[in-house]
Design a protein around this motif. Structure first.
Motif, PDB file in Angstrom:
ATOM      1  N   ARG A 111      -0.122 -14.431 -11.385  1.00  0.00           N
ATOM      2  CA  ARG A 111       0.095 -14.707  -9.967  1.00  0.00           C
ATOM      3  C   ARG A 111      -1.125 -14.276  -9.161  1.00  0.00           C
ATOM      4  NH1 ARG A 111       4.222 -18.316  -9.675  1.00  0.00           N
ATOM      5  NH2 ARG A 111       5.927 -17.662 -11.041  1.00  0.00           N
ATOM      6  N   VAL A 112      -1.163 -14.708  -7.894  1.00  0.00           N
ATOM      7  CA  VAL A 112      -2.220 -14.283  -6.970  1.00  0.00           C
ATOM      8  C   VAL A 112      -1.574 -13.520  -5.836  1.00  0.00           C
ATOM      9  CG1 VAL A 112      -3.741 -16.204  -7.577  1.00  0.00           C
ATOM     10  CG2 VAL A 112      -2.138 -16.445  -5.663  1.00  0.00           C
ATOM     11  N   LEU A 113      -2.392 -12.784  -5.108  1.00  0.00           N
ATOM     12  CA  LEU A 113      -1.872 -11.877  -4.088  1.00  0.00           C
ATOM     13  C   LEU A 113      -1.032 -12.597  -3.046  1.00  0.00           C
ATOM     14  CD1 LEU A 113      -1.942  -8.885  -3.318  1.00  0.00           C
ATOM     15  CD2 LEU A 113      -4.065  -9.315  -2.067  1.00  0.00           C
ATOM     16  N   ALA A 114      -1.446 -13.792  -2.655  1.00  0.00           N
ATOM     17  CA  ALA A 114      -0.713 -14.530  -1.628  1.00  0.00           C
ATOM     18  C   ALA A 114       0.709 -14.878  -2.057  1.00  0.00           C
ATOM     19  CB  ALA A 114      -1.475 -15.804  -1.257  1.00  0.00           C
ATOM     20  N   ASP A 115       0.961 -14.941  -3.361  1.00  0.00           N
ATOM     21  CA  ASP A 115       2.305 -15.267  -3.853  1.00  0.00           C
ATOM     22  C   ASP A 115       3.338 -14.223  -3.436  1.00  0.00           C
ATOM     23  OD1 ASP A 115       1.369 -17.537  -5.152  1.00  0.00           O
ATOM     24  OD2 ASP A 115       1.090 -16.522  -7.064  1.00  0.00           O
ATOM     25  N   PHE A 116       2.885 -13.010  -3.140  1.00  0.00           N
ATOM     26  CA  PHE A 116       3.804 -11.912  -2.865  1.00  0.00           C
ATOM     27  C   PHE A 116       4.118 -11.752  -1.376  1.00  0.00           C
ATOM     28  CE2 PHE A 116       1.883 -11.118  -6.927  1.00  0.00           C
ATOM     29  CZ  PHE A 116       2.922 -10.622  -7.696  1.00  0.00           C
ATOM     30  N   ARG A 117       3.593 -12.635  -0.544  1.00  0.00           N
ATOM     31  CA  ARG A 117       3.806 -12.475   0.900  1.00  0.00           C
ATOM     32  C   ARG A 117       5.268 -12.614   1.286  1.00  0.00           C
ATOM     33  NH1 ARG A 117      -1.487 -16.042   2.675  1.00  0.00           N
ATOM     34  NH2 ARG A 117      -3.057 -14.397   2.285  1.00  0.00           N
ATOM     35  N   ALA A 118       5.977 -13.540   0.657  1.00  0.00           N
ATOM     36  CA  ALA A 118       7.390 -13.724   1.000  1.00  0.00           C
ATOM     37  C   ALA A 118       8.202 -12.483   0.629  1.00  0.00           C
ATOM     38  CB  ALA A 118       7.954 -14.961   0.312  1.00  0.00           C
ATOM     39  N   HIS A 147       8.159   1.234   9.673  1.00  0.00           N
ATOM     40  CA  HIS A 147       8.822   1.990  10.733  1.00  0.00           C
ATOM     41  C   HIS A 147       7.880   2.376  11.871  1.00  0.00           C
ATOM     42  CE1 HIS A 147      12.500   2.244   8.346  1.00  0.00           C
ATOM     43  NE2 HIS A 147      11.687   2.368   7.317  1.00  0.00           N
ATOM     44  N   LEU A 148       6.586   2.065  11.701  1.00  0.00           N
ATOM     45  CA  LEU A 148       5.617   2.285  12.776  1.00  0.00           C
ATOM     46  C   LEU A 148       5.234   0.979  13.464  1.00  0.00           C
ATOM     47  CD1 LEU A 148       3.285   4.821  10.923  1.00  0.00           C
ATOM     48  CD2 LEU A 148       4.706   5.336  12.934  1.00  0.00           C
ATOM     49  N   GLY A 149       5.820  -0.124  13.026  1.00  0.00           N
ATOM     50  CA  GLY A 149       5.509  -1.418  13.622  1.00  0.00           C
ATOM     51  C   GLY A 149       4.126  -1.929  13.267  1.00  0.00           C
ATOM     52  N   GLU A 150       3.578  -1.496  12.135  1.00  0.00           N
ATOM     53  CA  GLU A 150       2.255  -1.931  11.708  1.00  0.00           C
ATOM     54  C   GLU A 150       2.358  -3.179  10.829  1.00  0.00           C
ATOM     55  OE1 GLU A 150       0.365   2.595  11.378  1.00  0.00           O
ATOM     56  OE2 GLU A 150       0.855   1.460   9.567  1.00  0.00           O
ATOM     57  N   ASP A 151       1.356  -4.048  10.926  1.00  0.00           N
ATOM     58  CA  ASP A 151       1.310  -5.214  10.055  1.00  0.00           C
ATOM     59  C   ASP A 151       1.031  -4.793   8.614  1.00  0.00           C
ATOM     60  OD1 ASP A 151       1.777  -7.050  12.038  1.00  0.00           O
ATOM     61  OD2 ASP A 151      -0.338  -7.432  12.442  1.00  0.00           O
ATOM     62  N   ILE A 152       1.568  -5.540   7.672  1.00  0.00           N
ATOM     63  CA  ILE A 152       1.257  -5.367   6.257  1.00  0.00           C
ATOM     64  C   ILE A 152       0.523  -6.624   5.819  1.00  0.00           C
ATOM     65  CG2 ILE A 152       2.228  -5.170   3.941  1.00  0.00           C
ATOM     66  CD1 ILE A 152       4.510  -3.548   5.205  1.00  0.00           C
ATOM     67  N   VAL A 153      -0.764  -6.484   5.552  1.00  0.00           N
ATOM     68  CA  VAL A 153      -1.632  -7.624   5.278  1.00  0.00           C
ATOM     69  C   VAL A 153      -2.023  -7.591   3.801  1.00  0.00           C
ATOM     70  CG1 VAL A 153      -3.773  -8.811   5.868  1.00  0.00           C
ATOM     71  CG2 VAL A 153      -2.501  -7.550   7.631  1.00  0.00           C
ATOM     72  N   LEU A 154      -1.602  -8.605   3.058  1.00  0.00           N
ATOM     73  CA  LEU A 154      -1.906  -8.664   1.632  1.00  0.00           C
ATOM     74  C   LEU A 154      -3.207  -9.424   1.403  1.00  0.00           C
ATOM     75  CD1 LEU A 154       1.598  -9.185  -0.015  1.00  0.00           C
ATOM     76  CD2 LEU A 154       0.418  -7.073   0.627  1.00  0.00           C
ATOM     77  N   GLU A 155      -4.287  -8.756   1.733  1.00  0.00           N
ATOM     78  CA  GLU A 155      -5.636  -9.250   1.473  1.00  0.00           C
ATOM     79  C   GLU A 155      -6.468  -8.077   0.971  1.00  0.00           C
ATOM     80  OE1 GLU A 155      -7.031 -10.861   5.134  1.00  0.00           O
ATOM     81  OE2 GLU A 155      -5.587 -12.519   5.155  1.00  0.00           O
ATOM     82  N   ASP A 156      -7.400  -8.350   0.082  1.00  0.00           N
ATOM     83  CA  ASP A 156      -8.155  -7.265  -0.548  1.00  0.00           C
ATOM     84  C   ASP A 156      -8.767  -6.310   0.467  1.00  0.00           C
ATOM     85  OD1 ASP A 156      -7.520  -8.402  -2.948  1.00  0.00           O
ATOM     86  OD2 ASP A 156      -9.555  -9.075  -3.438  1.00  0.00           O
ATOM     87  N   GLY A 157      -9.446  -6.855   1.477  1.00  0.00           N
ATOM     88  CA  GLY A 157     -10.125  -6.008   2.443  1.00  0.00           C
ATOM     89  C   GLY A 157      -9.170  -5.115   3.218  1.00  0.00           C
ATOM     90  N   ALA A 158      -8.046  -5.688   3.639  1.00  0.00           N
ATOM     91  CA  ALA A 158      -7.064  -4.917   4.403  1.00  0.00           C
ATOM     92  C   ALA A 158      -6.438  -3.821   3.541  1.00  0.00           C
ATOM     93  CB  ALA A 158      -5.983  -5.840   4.944  1.00  0.00           C
ATOM     94  N   LEU A 159      -6.190  -4.120   2.268  1.00  0.00           N
ATOM     95  CA  LEU A 159      -5.603  -3.121   1.382  1.00  0.00           C
ATOM     96  C   LEU A 159      -6.570  -1.973   1.131  1.00  0.00           C
ATOM     97  CD1 LEU A 159      -3.855  -5.453  -1.228  1.00  0.00           C
ATOM     98  CD2 LEU A 159      -2.847  -4.325   0.764  1.00  0.00           C
TER      99      LEU A 159
END
Length: 268
Positions: A185-192, A48-60
């Protein structure tokens, strides 16, 4: 390995108010999960703030540790997995589908949970800091009996018609809550799944901002302009008046500092 990771892990432990465990055992896992649930809110504010959600270890890690925010399941359990691995736990990402109204299952990759191995001969454990009001303690993944928890009586059972695939149902107080797949699974699998939940009008995450965390004796939730506090079976609702009062509630109850509210059109 990221040369800054040890310092980040120390900051992560400080964020949740936990000491570095002497060994990666079941007792340490229980303590880490509980402290995470109390300290780090489940929230969908980025949507709701228009922020990206990045599923990568560093971003998390940056979001949860440096920015002292929360997130939804992919972010919270994704970050928690990094913390646990750095502390010596063996962690596998698992995909799950949420049982919704009428028992209808959500989309594939609807939810992320963690299979955690410890060094004390117990487990494996099902750890989850990203489902909102759920089990406070890790659940024994191979135990098919009742497991008592402050969040209810849990049971893990083979999913109907899914024995060959190894799918499991996680039930709370007799009601199915999650359909869990045991394949790693790996983190990238959850992007969809994350994309669906942050964009689809059918996702409850796009309908209104919510921020919620466990407390020592219940739960506190800010949804729109209402602050909901639960202690045991008692539930209290406090309406919040202006924008400043809502922003103050984010700061005081969740440690979330925002310079603006989530989209006003989504406030209720």
């Amino acid at each position: 390995m990221d040369p800054d990771l040890p310092q980040t892990i120390d900051a992560y432990l400080e964020r949740i108010g936990a000491d570095r465990p002497a060994r990666p055992d079941a007792q340490a896992l229980r303590e880490l999960q509980l402290r995470h649930l109390v300290a780090v809110p489940f929230e969908n504010l980025s949507i709701h703030l228009g922020e990206d959600i990045v599923l990568e270890d560093g971003a998390l890690l940056d979001k949860v540790v440096a920015r002292r925010r929360g997130g939804f399941c992919y972010e919270l359990n994704g970050a928690f997995a990094v913390l646990l691995r750095a502390l010596g736990f063996r962690v596998t990402l698992l995909q799950a589908r949420v049982h919704g109204d009428g028992g209808r299952l959500g989309i594939p990759y609807d939810h992320m949970a963690l299979r955690v191995g410890t060094d004390d001969g117990t487990g494996p454990w099902l750890a989850d800091v990203g489902f909102g009001d759920h089990a406070r303690r890790p659940l024994a993944l191979d135990d098919r009996g009742d497991q008592e928890d402050p969040g209810g009586t849990f049971r893990i059972a083979s999913a109907p018609y899914a024995e060959e695939a190894g799918d499991l149902d996680v039930l709370c107080d007799g009601k199915p809550r999650l359909r869990l797949e045991t394949r790693p699974r790996v983190l990238a699998d959850f992007r969809a799944g994350a994309w669906y939940h942050r964009t689809s009008p059918d996702s409850h995450f796009t309908r209104a901002p919510v921020c919620s965390r466990s407390t020592d004796d219940g739960r506190i939730t800010l949804t729109g302009r209402k602050l909901l506090t639960t202690v045991g079976t008692e539930r209290h609702e406090t309406p919040l008046a202006g924008d400043e009062e809502v922003l103050a509630a984010y700061r005081e109850h969740f440690g979330v500092r925002l310079d603006r509210l989530p989209a006003k059109s989504d406030l209720r």
